[in-house]
Motif scaffolding. Structure first.
Motif, PDB file in Angstrom:
ATOM      1  N   LEU A  10       0.806  -1.220   0.000  1.00 18.17           N
ATOM      2  CA  LEU A  10       0.000   0.000   0.000  1.00 18.17           C
ATOM      3  C   LEU A  10       0.842   1.275   0.000  1.00 18.17           C
ATOM      4  CD1 LEU A  10      -2.994   0.840   0.060  1.00 18.17           C
ATOM      5  CD2 LEU A  10      -2.833   0.888   2.537  1.00 18.17           C
ATOM      6  N   PHE A  11       1.956   1.272   0.732  1.00 16.58           N
ATOM      7  CA  PHE A  11       2.718   2.511   0.900  1.00 16.58           C
ATOM      8  C   PHE A  11       4.016   2.585   0.102  1.00 16.58           C
ATOM      9  CE2 PHE A  11       0.000   2.132   4.635  1.00 16.58           C
ATOM     10  CZ  PHE A  11      -0.675   3.323   4.544  1.00 16.58           C
ATOM     11  N   SER A  12       4.344   1.545  -0.672  1.00 10.41           N
ATOM     12  CA  SER A  12       5.550   1.664  -1.490  1.00 10.41           C
ATOM     13  C   SER A  12       5.548   0.827  -2.760  1.00 10.41           C
ATOM     14  CB  SER A  12       6.796   1.331  -0.657  1.00 10.41           C
ATOM     15  OG  SER A  12       6.748   0.006  -0.201  1.00 10.41           O
ATOM     16  N   GLU A  13       4.811  -0.286  -2.820  1.00  8.94           N
ATOM     17  CA  GLU A  13       4.901  -1.186  -3.963  1.00  8.94           C
ATOM     18  C   GLU A  13       3.772  -1.042  -4.981  1.00  8.94           C
ATOM     19  OE1 GLU A  13       5.007  -4.966  -2.005  1.00  8.94           O
ATOM     20  OE2 GLU A  13       6.968  -4.565  -1.102  1.00  8.94           O
ATOM     21  N   CYS A  14       2.627  -0.557  -4.571  1.00 10.31           N
ATOM     22  CA  CYS A  14       1.467  -0.407  -5.456  1.00 10.31           C
ATOM     23  C   CYS A  14       1.779   0.597  -6.567  1.00 10.31           C
ATOM     24  CB  CYS A  14       0.259   0.049  -4.647  1.00 10.31           C
ATOM     25  SG  CYS A  14      -1.204   0.366  -5.647  1.00 10.31           S
ATOM     26  N   THR A  15       1.322   0.322  -7.777  1.00 11.29           N
ATOM     27  CA  THR A  15       1.595   1.233  -8.896  1.00 11.29           C
ATOM     28  C   THR A  15       1.015   2.625  -8.631  1.00 11.29           C
ATOM     29  OG1 THR A  15      -0.366   0.387 -10.036  1.00 11.29           O
ATOM     30  CG2 THR A  15       1.746  -0.575 -10.653  1.00 11.29           C
ATOM     31  N   TYR A  16      -0.139   2.673  -7.990  1.00 17.11           N
ATOM     32  CA  TYR A  16      -0.758   3.968  -7.672  1.00 17.11           C
ATOM     33  C   TYR A  16       0.103   4.740  -6.673  1.00 17.11           C
ATOM     34  CZ  TYR A  16      -4.339   7.298  -6.142  1.00 17.11           C
ATOM     35  OH  TYR A  16      -5.031   8.447  -5.835  1.00 17.11           O
ATOM     36  N   SER A  17       0.506   4.074  -5.595  1.00 22.07           N
ATOM     37  CA  SER A  17       1.364   4.715  -4.588  1.00 22.07           C
ATOM     38  C   SER A  17       2.692   5.138  -5.187  1.00 22.07           C
ATOM     39  CB  SER A  17       1.603   3.766  -3.409  1.00 22.07           C
ATOM     40  OG  SER A  17       0.398   3.419  -2.802  1.00 22.07           O
ATOM     41  N   LYS A  18       3.239   4.296  -6.060  1.00 21.71           N
ATOM     42  CA  LYS A  18       4.506   4.637  -6.722  1.00 21.71           C
ATOM     43  C   LYS A  18       4.378   5.915  -7.548  1.00 21.71           C
ATOM     44  CE  LYS A  18       6.795   0.165  -7.147  1.00 21.71           C
ATOM     45  NZ  LYS A  18       7.232  -0.889  -8.073  1.00 21.71           N
ATOM     46  N   GLN A  19       3.227   6.091  -8.206  1.00 21.04           N
ATOM     47  CA  GLN A  19       3.009   7.311  -8.989  1.00 21.04           C
ATOM     48  C   GLN A  19       2.992   8.527  -8.063  1.00 21.04           C
ATOM     49  OE1 GLN A  19      -0.685   6.488 -10.984  1.00 21.04           O
ATOM     50  NE2 GLN A  19       0.323   5.553 -12.749  1.00 21.04           N
ATOM     51  N   VAL A  20       2.290   8.411  -6.943  1.00 17.79           N
ATOM     52  CA  VAL A  20       2.226   9.518  -5.977  1.00 17.79           C
ATOM     53  C   VAL A  20       3.631   9.829  -5.454  1.00 17.79           C
ATOM     54  CG1 VAL A  20       1.338  10.233  -3.713  1.00 17.79           C
ATOM     55  CG2 VAL A  20      -0.177   9.038  -5.320  1.00 17.79           C
ATOM     56  N   ILE A  21       4.347   8.798  -5.052  1.00 15.45           N
ATOM     57  CA  ILE A  21       5.693   8.969  -4.498  1.00 15.45           C
ATOM     58  C   ILE A  21       6.638   9.564  -5.535  1.00 15.45           C
ATOM     59  CG2 ILE A  21       7.717   7.679  -3.679  1.00 15.45           C
ATOM     60  CD1 ILE A  21       5.640   5.832  -2.214  1.00 15.45           C
ATOM     61  N   SER A  22       6.543   9.121  -6.756  1.00 10.19           N
ATOM     62  CA  SER A  22       7.395   9.649  -7.827  1.00 10.19           C
ATOM     63  C   SER A  22       7.160  11.149  -8.028  1.00 10.19           C
ATOM     64  CB  SER A  22       7.129   8.885  -9.119  1.00 10.19           C
ATOM     65  OG  SER A  22       7.843   9.446 -10.187  1.00 10.19           O
TER      66      SER A  22
END
Length: 189
Positions: free
Chosen positions: A87-99
Motif C-alpha cells: 500500500l505505501f511503497s509497492e502499489c503502482t498507484y502509490s509509486k506514482q504519488v511517491i514519484s
C-alpha cells in the motif's frame, strides 16, 4: 526522573514496585523514531506513520485473514494483496504519488536525506508523513465510495498540507528568534 533520559533511567531501589516494573518494561528506541515523532510533523500524521512502521493498520490482508473483508486485494490497483509494504511503497498507484513527490522535493522519498540541513530533514519528515496520511485516507475513502482520485490530486493535497505546516513552524521559529533578539536588546517581550 526529571531531566533524565528514559532509555537509560534506572529507578532507585527504594522506589515503588509498580514504578520499577514500569521502568523495566521499556524498550530501546527504534531507528525510525525521530522520523515519525518530530515537533514539525502533524500529530495525526505521526500516529498513522507510527502505525505504518509497526505494520499495525487494518489493511485488507489482515481484515481478510480475520474474515472481516471479502477480499484481500489492494483498493488502489486491485491486483496484489493489500499489505503495508504494498500500500505505501509497492502499489503502482502509490509509486506514482511517491514519484511525483520525489520530483517536487528533489529528494528520495523512502530514505531519509543523508548530509542535509536540519530544515530539509524536517521538511522531508512532514512531507513523507503527510503523504502516508493522505494515501491512507484515500484508501479508506476509495473503499467506501469506490472512487479513486488521480495521483496528481493527492500530491496537490500533500503539498498544501506540508506547505501550511512548514510555514507555521518557520514563522513561529522566526518569531522566537526575533523575540530572543528583542529581549537581548532589553525590550523584555
Amino acid at each position: 526522573m526529571k531531566g533524565a533520559d528514559w532509555y537509560t533511567y534506572s529507578p532507585p531501589p527504594d522506589s515503588n514496585w509498580n514504578w520499577r516494573n514500569i521502568c523495566k518494561g521499556s524498550h530501546p528506541p527504534v531507528p525510525w523514531y525521530k522520523d515519525v515523532w518530530d515537533s514539525w510533523t502533524i500529530p495525526k500524521h505521526s500516529v498513522i506513520g507510527w502505525l505504518i512502521q509497526r505494520k499495525a493498520l487494518n489493511t485488507r490482508d489482515k481484515l481478510f485473514q480475520f474474515g472481516i473483508s471479502g477480499s484481500n486485494c489492494c483498493v488502489f490497483c486491485e491486483l496484489d494483496p493489500e499489505t503495508h509494504a504494498h500500500l505505501f511503497s509497492e502499489c503502482t498507484y502509490s509509486k506514482q504519488v511517491i514519484s511525483l513527490i520525489e520530483h517536487w522535493l528533489h529528494m528520495r522519498f523512502q530514505t531519509p536525506p543523508g548530509n542535509c540541513s536540519t530544515i530539509r530533514r524536517k521538511v522531508w519528515r512532514v512531507v513523507k508523513l503527510s503523504c502516508w496520511y493522505v494515501l491512507w485516507m484515500e484508501r479508506n475513502t476509495c473503499r467506501i465510495e469506490l472512487k479513486l482520485r488521480r495521483p496528481e490530486m493527492l500530491v496537490s493535497e500533500v503539498q498544501k498540507i506540508a506547505m501550511l505546516r512548514i510555514q507555521q513552524k518557520v514563522s513561529s521559529l522566526i518569531q522566537q528568534l526575533e523575540i530572543s533578539w528583542l529581549n537581548s536588546l532589553g525590550f523584555n517581550v
